[in-house]
Design an enzyme around this catalytic site. Structure first.
Site, mmCIF file in Angstrom:
data_model
loop_
_atom_site.group_PDB
_atom_site.id
_atom_site.type_symbol
_atom_site.label_atom_id
_atom_site.label_comp_id
_atom_site.label_asym_id
_atom_site.label_seq_id
_atom_site.Cartn_x
_atom_site.Cartn_y
_atom_site.Cartn_z
ATOM 1 N N HIS A 326 0.910 -1.100 -0.064
ATOM 2 C CA HIS A 326 0.061 0.135 0.090
ATOM 3 C C HIS A 326 0.872 1.304 0.043
ATOM 4 C CE1 HIS A 326 -3.248 -2.871 1.188
ATOM 5 N NE2 HIS A 326 -3.953 -1.936 0.726
ATOM 6 N N GLY A 327 1.950 1.478 0.541
ATOM 7 C CA GLY A 327 3.032 2.506 0.370
ATOM 8 C C GLY A 327 4.040 2.312 1.487
#
Length: 478
Positions: A326-327
């Site tokens: 996700h990041g």
């Protein structure tokens, strides 16, 4: 180009008319139109990054062709790793380069060494995490001989860049979507109407629920120290509905838009907030990503086979990697690890597949036990969402610490009453449609036309009434 923008409202009808009334006699022209439309759709954000999609498409197309001709085991594995290293290499550079550099500096400074490497001002290409996984699944499935590689470069390009799901999924498997580009497609009125209905519901969840939740959530998360624990609970709960409305809304619009063009995408959300445990939640939340990690990471690692240590290891790997996907932030890694901790008791107690069927299937009301299970699962999920939304770990800890302080028992300083009514309205509609593919698939379908259309116009009215400043979808940043 955003689904909730005027640009897309103009773009979609133009492509639709060209697709069904100009090039409808020729399958290759239809596929070519999809490629062109998809590239225009993506270039609306930044045309320079089209080269990444084109290069990734070319690499995996050639790898697939080569795998079909190659029988030597070592050479086949080398071809697969060529695809993996190129695709993951691009993803790591654009998404994680500065994360690794910053943590490298921090690690050495802990031991008294000062390092001055160069950080780069890297722009994250929209959708790179999604189309990278989509092309990788093709190469892996061809390598495993689960899929015959295509020689049709236009069809493959359309599969990789298909604009409805290009930038935020669902992450489609080539085994499902690619064959649909080979078949002649005819306009089906009922399918198109169903697609429009799903688009309508997706826009409602995005514009009415997610965007309005965002205003309150941003106010609370950006000024955490100014609010009581009870108000922070309001912020956490509203973020849970913001991210659900935002991402499931995008998926509904993507799936509905695909249906307008004669394509069927896989369901990506199956009413996850009605889950009775965390295992069920992850079978219903972002299904295309969860199943991707299951099939291409969890099962190859051994899955739930082997010793208890191996099972625990595999669970933590898949959840932490999912979080990191996700990041480039430790908050996502902790979010993934926390969900792994939630999941472990179910796995170790062999209860991770206890709730396979739909809650209260065939009934209107759940039992008291089911209500308590749903609420407890939602509470655990909401607590984990705090890490997902927080700017950093320090922010997350201070947020949670205040929640579990005495101020939790005060009256919230922010009480979004109208927004609460709208969320309740959404939940009631989705509860009634929880056995379908999306909330209003069958809702009111047996009503007389005046009542049915009155319901649809009410949704449209609410969308216009509560629409504010155009906001990007949360998952565009991933």
């Amino acid at each position: 180009m955003l689904f909730n923008s005027i640009d897309f409202a103009i773009f979609l009808p133009i492509v639709f008319v060209l697709y069904w009334f100009v090039v409808n006699k020729n399958l290759k022209l239809q596929n070519f139109l999809i490629v062109v439309a998809s590239y225009v759709f993506y270039a609306w954000w930044d045309w320079r990054f089209l080269s990444l999609i084109m290069f990734s498409t070319l690499v995996d197309y050639l790898v697939g062709i080569s795998l079909a001709k190659q029988e030597h085991a070592v050479r086949r594995k080398m071809l697969l790793w060529t695809s993996i290293l190129i695709n993951i290499g691009f993803l790591c550079f654009f998404k994680y380069y500065n994360f690794f550099i910053d943590n490298f500096i921090t690690a050495f400074s802990f031991f008294g060494y000062k390092i001055q490497p160069n950080s780069l001002n890297i722009i994250l290409p929209v959708g790179i995490s999604f189309y990278t996984f989509q092309t990788l699944s093709y190469s892996i499935d061809v390598y495993r001989r689960k899929l015959v590689p295509t020689a049709d470069f236009i069809a493959f390009s359309a599969f990789v860049s298909f604009f409805p799901q290009l930038v935020a999924g669902p992450i489609e498997r080539a085994t499902n979507l690619l064959p649909q580009f080979y078949k002649k497609r005819s306009f089906h009125y009922g399918k198109a109407v169903d697609g429009l209905r799903q688009i309508l519901w997706g826009l409602f969840k995005k514009i009415v629920i997610a965007d309005n939740c965002a205003e309150v959530v941003n106010q609370i998360f950006n000024n955490t120290g100014d609010f009581s624990g009870s108000t922070l609970v309001v912020g956490a709960v509203l973020f849970a509905f913001q991210i659900y409305g935002d991402f499931s809304g995008y998926s509904d619009i993507a799936i509905g838009t695909s249906r307008l063009f004669g394509f069927d995408l896989k369901q990506n959300f199956a009413f996850p907030y009605f889950s009775r445990d965390i295992a069920e939640f992850w079978r219903r939340w972002h299904i295309s990503l969860s199943t991707w990690f299951r099939d291409y990471l969890y099962i190859p690692l051994g899955g739930s086979r082997g010793s208890k240590f191996q099972q625990i290891r595999n669970v933590f790997i898949i959840f932490v990697v999912s979080g990191f996907w996700h990041g480039p932030n430790w908050t996502f890694i902790v979010w993934g690890a926390l969900n792994a901790l939630y999941f472990l008791p179910l796995l170790l107690g062999s209860k991770n597949r206890k709730h396979i069927e739909i809650v209260a299937q065939g009934k209107w009301l759940p039992t008291i036990k089911e209500i308590l299970l749903i609420l407890s699962t939602f509470a655990l999920t909401t607590l984990a969402w705090v890490f997902f939304r927080a700017d950093n770990l320090s922010h997350a800890w201070s947020f949670i610490s205040e929640i579990f302080s005495y101020s939790l028992f005060t009256i919230p300083q922010i009480q979004p009453k109208i927004l609460s009514i709208l969320i309740l309205f959404m939940l009631l509609i989705e509860w009634s449609g929880r056995e379908e593919l999306y909330g209003i698939e069958r809702f009111g379908i047996t009503w007389k036309k005046p009542y049915r259309y009155a319901f649809y116009y009410t949704i449209v009215f609410l969308i216009f009434l509560f629409s504010g400043e155009e906001q990007e979808f949360i998952y565009f940043q991933f």
